[in-house]
Motif scaffolding. Structure first.
Motif, PDB file in Angstrom:
ATOM      1  N   MET A  40      39.312  36.788  37.660  1.00  0.00           N
ATOM      2  CA  MET A  40      39.176  35.606  37.801  1.00  0.00           C
ATOM      3  C   MET A  40      38.041  34.952  38.476  1.00  0.00           C
ATOM      4  O   MET A  40      37.410  34.095  38.191  1.00  0.00           O
ATOM      5  CB  MET A  40      40.511  34.980  38.662  1.00  0.00           C
ATOM      6  N   MET A  41      37.618  35.626  39.649  1.00  0.00           N
ATOM      7  CA  MET A  41      36.627  35.030  40.348  1.00  0.00           C
ATOM      8  C   MET A  41      35.117  35.143  39.564  1.00  0.00           C
ATOM      9  O   MET A  41      34.314  34.505  39.654  1.00  0.00           O
ATOM     10  CB  MET A  41      36.370  35.916  41.799  1.00  0.00           C
ATOM     11  N   ALA A  42      34.970  36.459  38.965  1.00  0.00           N
ATOM     12  CA  ALA A  42      34.040  36.446  37.925  1.00  0.00           C
ATOM     13  C   ALA A  42      33.973  35.475  36.862  1.00  0.00           C
ATOM     14  O   ALA A  42      32.806  35.017  36.543  1.00  0.00           O
ATOM     15  CB  ALA A  42      33.867  38.096  37.531  1.00  0.00           C
ATOM     16  N   ASN A  43      34.948  34.898  36.309  1.00  0.00           N
ATOM     17  CA  ASN A  43      34.676  34.119  35.345  1.00  0.00           C
ATOM     18  C   ASN A  43      34.507  32.815  36.135  1.00  0.00           C
ATOM     19  O   ASN A  43      33.631  32.089  35.232  1.00  0.00           O
ATOM     20  CB  ASN A  43      36.307  33.819  34.691  1.00  0.00           C
ATOM     21  N   LEU A  44      34.797  32.467  37.149  1.00  0.00           N
ATOM     22  CA  LEU A  44      34.356  31.235  37.677  1.00  0.00           C
ATOM     23  C   LEU A  44      33.022  31.185  38.211  1.00  0.00           C
ATOM     24  O   LEU A  44      32.352  30.210  38.006  1.00  0.00           O
ATOM     25  CB  LEU A  44      35.153  30.942  39.137  1.00  0.00           C
ATOM     26  N   LEU A  45      32.427  32.338  38.692  1.00  0.00           N
ATOM     27  CA  LEU A  45      31.113  32.362  38.949  1.00  0.00           C
ATOM     28  C   LEU A  45      30.147  32.791  37.974  1.00  0.00           C
ATOM     29  O   LEU A  45      28.844  32.452  38.111  1.00  0.00           O
ATOM     30  CB  LEU A  45      30.809  33.487  39.883  1.00  0.00           C
ATOM     31  N   SER A  46      30.334  33.185  36.841  1.00  0.00           N
ATOM     32  CA  SER A  46      29.629  33.600  35.894  1.00  0.00           C
ATOM     33  C   SER A  46      28.469  32.595  35.191  1.00  0.00           C
ATOM     34  O   SER A  46      27.581  32.860  35.103  1.00  0.00           O
ATOM     35  CB  SER A  46      29.907  34.455  34.619  1.00  0.00           C
ATOM     36  N   PRO A  47      29.098  31.267  35.073  1.00  0.00           N
ATOM     37  CA  PRO A  47      28.282  30.436  34.519  1.00  0.00           C
ATOM     38  C   PRO A  47      27.097  29.791  35.475  1.00  0.00           C
ATOM     39  O   PRO A  47      25.879  29.761  34.958  1.00  0.00           O
ATOM     40  CB  PRO A  47      28.942  28.993  34.172  1.00  0.00           C
ATOM     41  N   SER A  48      27.112  29.961  36.725  1.00  0.00           N
ATOM     42  CA  SER A  48      26.310  29.238  37.578  1.00  0.00           C
ATOM     43  C   SER A  48      25.745  30.488  38.648  1.00  0.00           C
ATOM     44  O   SER A  48      24.536  30.247  38.880  1.00  0.00           O
ATOM     45  CB  SER A  48      26.891  28.257  38.516  1.00  0.00           C
ATOM     46  N   ALA A  49      26.356  31.548  38.994  1.00  0.00           N
ATOM     47  CA  ALA A  49      25.986  32.509  39.857  1.00  0.00           C
ATOM     48  C   ALA A  49      26.239  33.882  39.037  1.00  0.00           C
ATOM     49  O   ALA A  49      27.038  34.749  39.520  1.00  0.00           O
ATOM     50  CB  ALA A  49      26.423  32.357  41.046  1.00  0.00           C
ATOM     51  N   PRO A  50      25.608  34.195  37.969  1.00  0.00           N
ATOM     52  CA  PRO A  50      25.814  35.618  37.496  1.00  0.00           C
ATOM     53  C   PRO A  50      25.654  36.732  38.126  1.00  0.00           C
ATOM     54  O   PRO A  50      26.253  37.874  38.237  1.00  0.00           O
ATOM     55  CB  PRO A  50      24.805  35.417  36.283  1.00  0.00           C
ATOM     56  N   GLN A  51      24.734  36.586  39.116  1.00  0.00           N
ATOM     57  CA  GLN A  51      24.360  37.531  40.134  1.00  0.00           C
ATOM     58  C   GLN A  51      25.457  37.951  41.112  1.00  0.00           C
ATOM     59  O   GLN A  51      25.720  39.098  41.415  1.00  0.00           O
ATOM     60  CB  GLN A  51      23.131  37.292  40.933  1.00  0.00           C
ATOM     61  N   ASP A  52      26.237  37.071  41.381  1.00  0.00           N
ATOM     62  CA  ASP A  52      27.486  37.385  42.386  1.00  0.00           C
ATOM     63  C   ASP A  52      28.703  37.637  41.278  1.00  0.00           C
ATOM     64  O   ASP A  52      29.594  38.508  42.040  1.00  0.00           O
ATOM     65  CB  ASP A  52      27.720  35.790  42.723  1.00  0.00           C
ATOM     66  N   ALA A  53      28.599  37.012  40.251  1.00  0.00           N
ATOM     67  CA  ALA A  53      29.852  37.429  39.464  1.00  0.00           C
ATOM     68  C   ALA A  53      29.803  39.065  38.626  1.00  0.00           C
ATOM     69  O   ALA A  53      31.020  39.508  38.420  1.00  0.00           O
ATOM     70  CB  ALA A  53      30.014  36.366  37.954  1.00  0.00           C
ATOM     71  N   LEU A  54      28.400  39.352  38.631  1.00  0.00           N
ATOM     72  CA  LEU A  54      28.270  40.765  37.997  1.00  0.00           C
ATOM     73  C   LEU A  54      29.193  41.922  38.519  1.00  0.00           C
ATOM     74  O   LEU A  54      29.868  42.469  38.349  1.00  0.00           O
ATOM     75  CB  LEU A  54      26.903  41.163  38.102  1.00  0.00           C
ATOM     76  N   PRO A  55      28.828  41.957  40.244  1.00  0.00           N
ATOM     77  CA  PRO A  55      29.758  43.057  40.871  1.00  0.00           C
ATOM     78  C   PRO A  55      31.325  42.780  40.776  1.00  0.00           C
ATOM     79  O   PRO A  55      32.001  43.648  40.780  1.00  0.00           O
ATOM     80  CB  PRO A  55      29.340  42.998  42.146  1.00  0.00           C
ATOM     81  N   LEU A  56      31.571  41.740  40.523  1.00  0.00           N
ATOM     82  CA  LEU A  56      33.341  41.347  40.654  1.00  0.00           C
ATOM     83  C   LEU A  56      33.534  41.886  39.225  1.00  0.00           C
ATOM     84  O   LEU A  56      34.640  42.245  39.152  1.00  0.00           O
ATOM     85  CB  LEU A  56      33.224  39.921  40.802  1.00  0.00           C
ATOM     86  N   ALA A  57      32.713  41.557  38.330  1.00  0.00           N
ATOM     87  CA  ALA A  57      33.196  42.190  36.951  1.00  0.00           C
ATOM     88  C   ALA A  57      33.282  43.646  36.748  1.00  0.00           C
ATOM     89  O   ALA A  57      34.078  44.014  36.105  1.00  0.00           O
ATOM     90  CB  ALA A  57      32.407  41.571  35.885  1.00  0.00           C
ATOM     91  N   GLU A  58      32.313  44.032  37.401  1.00  0.00           N
ATOM     92  CA  GLU A  58      32.312  45.486  37.528  1.00  0.00           C
ATOM     93  C   GLU A  58      33.480  46.007  38.226  1.00  0.00           C
ATOM     94  O   GLU A  58      34.043  47.253  37.838  1.00  0.00           O
ATOM     95  CB  GLU A  58      30.994  46.090  38.293  1.00  0.00           C
ATOM     96  N   GLN A  59      33.886  45.249  39.251  1.00  0.00           N
ATOM     97  CA  GLN A  59      34.911  46.062  40.032  1.00  0.00           C
ATOM     98  C   GLN A  59      36.546  45.631  39.115  1.00  0.00           C
ATOM     99  O   GLN A  59      37.255  46.502  39.172  1.00  0.00           O
ATOM    100  CB  GLN A  59      35.363  45.063  41.281  1.00  0.00           C
ATOM    101  N   ALA A  60      36.393  44.745  38.429  1.00  0.00           N
ATOM    102  CA  ALA A  60      37.649  44.626  37.573  1.00  0.00           C
ATOM    103  C   ALA A  60      37.614  45.405  36.676  1.00  0.00           C
ATOM    104  O   ALA A  60      38.837  45.985  36.311  1.00  0.00           O
ATOM    105  CB  ALA A  60      37.422  43.111  36.879  1.00  0.00           C
ATOM    106  N   ARG A  61      36.539  45.754  35.863  1.00  0.00           N
ATOM    107  CA  ARG A  61      36.580  46.816  34.951  1.00  0.00           C
ATOM    108  C   ARG A  61      37.025  48.297  35.411  1.00  0.00           C
ATOM    109  O   ARG A  61      37.766  48.894  35.050  1.00  0.00           O
ATOM    110  CB  ARG A  61      35.242  47.010  34.089  1.00  0.00           C
ATOM    111  N   ALA A  62      36.449  48.659  36.666  1.00  0.00           N
ATOM    112  CA  ALA A  62      36.756  49.690  37.013  1.00  0.00           C
ATOM    113  C   ALA A  62      38.298  49.858  37.694  1.00  0.00           C
ATOM    114  O   ALA A  62      39.245  50.918  37.675  1.00  0.00           O
ATOM    115  CB  ALA A  62      35.944  49.808  38.325  1.00  0.00           C
ATOM    116  N   THR A  63      38.754  48.630  38.200  1.00  0.00           N
ATOM    117  CA  THR A  63      40.307  48.497  38.588  1.00  0.00           C
ATOM    118  C   THR A  63      41.198  48.635  37.225  1.00  0.00           C
ATOM    119  O   THR A  63      42.084  49.409  37.358  1.00  0.00           O
ATOM    120  CB  THR A  63      40.509  47.183  39.235  1.00  0.00           C
ATOM    121  N   TRP A  64      40.905  48.141  36.224  1.00  0.00           N
ATOM    122  CA  TRP A  64      41.750  48.080  35.020  1.00  0.00           C
ATOM    123  C   TRP A  64      41.759  49.593  34.591  1.00  0.00           C
ATOM    124  O   TRP A  64      42.932  49.834  34.291  1.00  0.00           O
ATOM    125  CB  TRP A  64      41.111  47.169  33.798  1.00  0.00           C
TER     126      TRP A  64
END
Length: 330
Positions: A120-144
């Motif tokens: 959810m947080m990666a989705n919110l940040l990806s349009p404006s701050a992809p550098q901040d969204a990237l680690p969150l998306a990686e954490q989401a993938r690893a947790t799934w």
């Protein structure tokens, strides 16, 4: 039993016995907050359900600490995911609070909520701050992946995380990594049953469009057109019934197709397709100017570029017109 009736009955029972019926009511409210409809008034009901679920879980946690924190985290993620008028900052605060309750989870329920919060947080940040969204998306993938064996819910979450991951990598000029993530996302959706693919159609189209953008950027234009043929037809049909949800995805996909047509020496088809895309964003801007005016501006700029190129303007060798990641796609 219809969900609305179930919630009404559980509200009455919760007044009698909060400890017994409160968790059931809260979970029903979370489910209500996740239901999607194109009607604007439905967002208000989704927001109200999420707010009620969070308030109820806070009461339960206060009354019996250590038992309902995962439920509260789940409600917070649902609350932050509703597309209402809350700011991104407030939704991120809800995400961080949710993570605080489940960051050390080892059970499946806790891991699912943790992955959903990161996504959810990666989705919110990806349009404006992809550098901040990237680690969150990686954490989401690893947790799934820690939730194995993966059911439909986990596979869909994994695919959505890969889609966001690919978008961030594309925005951060890592095309090879973006292409790999997007290919994996599309392949993950293909592993779902036909019913699941239909149920999660918006997320699947987002993944396919991202992959098409990467393939086009890599100069694989004919392959991109093959990939987008069926999704274009499906989105065109869907736009007749749910235009507010389908037209943004269709417009984005049409710009990718227009780019490929231009690169393959079909300027008239490219211009026609781009004009169709602009038509969708113009309709959206008329119906929801606050959200779509800037996307219409970006769409018009893209159309101008395609018109200029189709008129014979030379591009540098090896420098294709690339759809990239602009505000049109956000």
């Amino acid at each position: 039993m219809p969900l609305v009736i179930r919630i009404t009955l559980l509200r009455q029972l919760t007044r009698v016995d909060l400890a017994r019926f409160g968790p059931m009511l809260a979970e029903a409210l979370v489910t209500r907050s996740q239901q999607v409809s194109i009607r604007r008034g439905f967002v208000v009901r989704r927001t109200a359900a999420a707010d009620e679920a969070v308030a109820l879980y806070r009461r339960l946690v206060q009354g019996r600490s250590g038992r309902h924190e995962v439920g509260l985290a789940r409600a917070l993620v649902a609350q932050g995911s509703v597309p209402d008028d809350r700011t991104v900052a407030s939704a991120l605060d809800q995400g961080w609070e949710a993570i605080g309750y489940v960051e050390n989870a080892t059970d499946r329920d806790g891991l699912v909520v943790l992955a959903a919060a990161h996504l959810m947080m990666a989705n919110l940040l990806s349009p404006s701050a992809p550098q901040d969204a990237l680690p969150l998306a990686e954490q989401a993938r690893a947790t799934w992946l820690r939730c194995a064996p993966l059911g439909v819910r986990e596979l869909t979450g994994l695919a959505r995380s890969l889609t966001v991951l690919g978008s961030c990598q594309a925005a951060l000029d890592a095309p090879v990594e973006a292409l790999a993530a997007r290919e994996e996302a599309v392949e993950t959706f293909r592993r779902l049953s036909a019913w699941a693919r239909l149920r999660y159609m918006p997320a699947r189209f987002d993944a396919v469009t991202g992959l098409a953008e990467s393939l086009a950027s890599d100069g694989r234009w004919a392959e991109t057109l093959t990939l987008t043929a069926d999704p274009r037809e499906d989105l065109t049909f869907w736009a007749r019934w749910e235009p507010l949800r389908a037209r943004p995805a269709l417009g984005r996909l049409l710009f990718v197709i227009a780019t490929c047509r231009l690169e393959l020496g079909e300027p008239e088809a490219a211009v026609t397709t781009a004009e169709e895309a602009v038509g969708h964003f113009r309709w959206l801007a008329e119906h929801d100017p606050v959200r779509y005016d800037h996307r219409l501006v970006a769409a018009l700029r893209t159309l101008a570029g395609i018109l200029k190129a189709s008129a014979g303007t030379r591009r540098q060798p090896g420098q294709p017109v690339r759809p990239g990641r602009s505000s049109v796609a956000e």
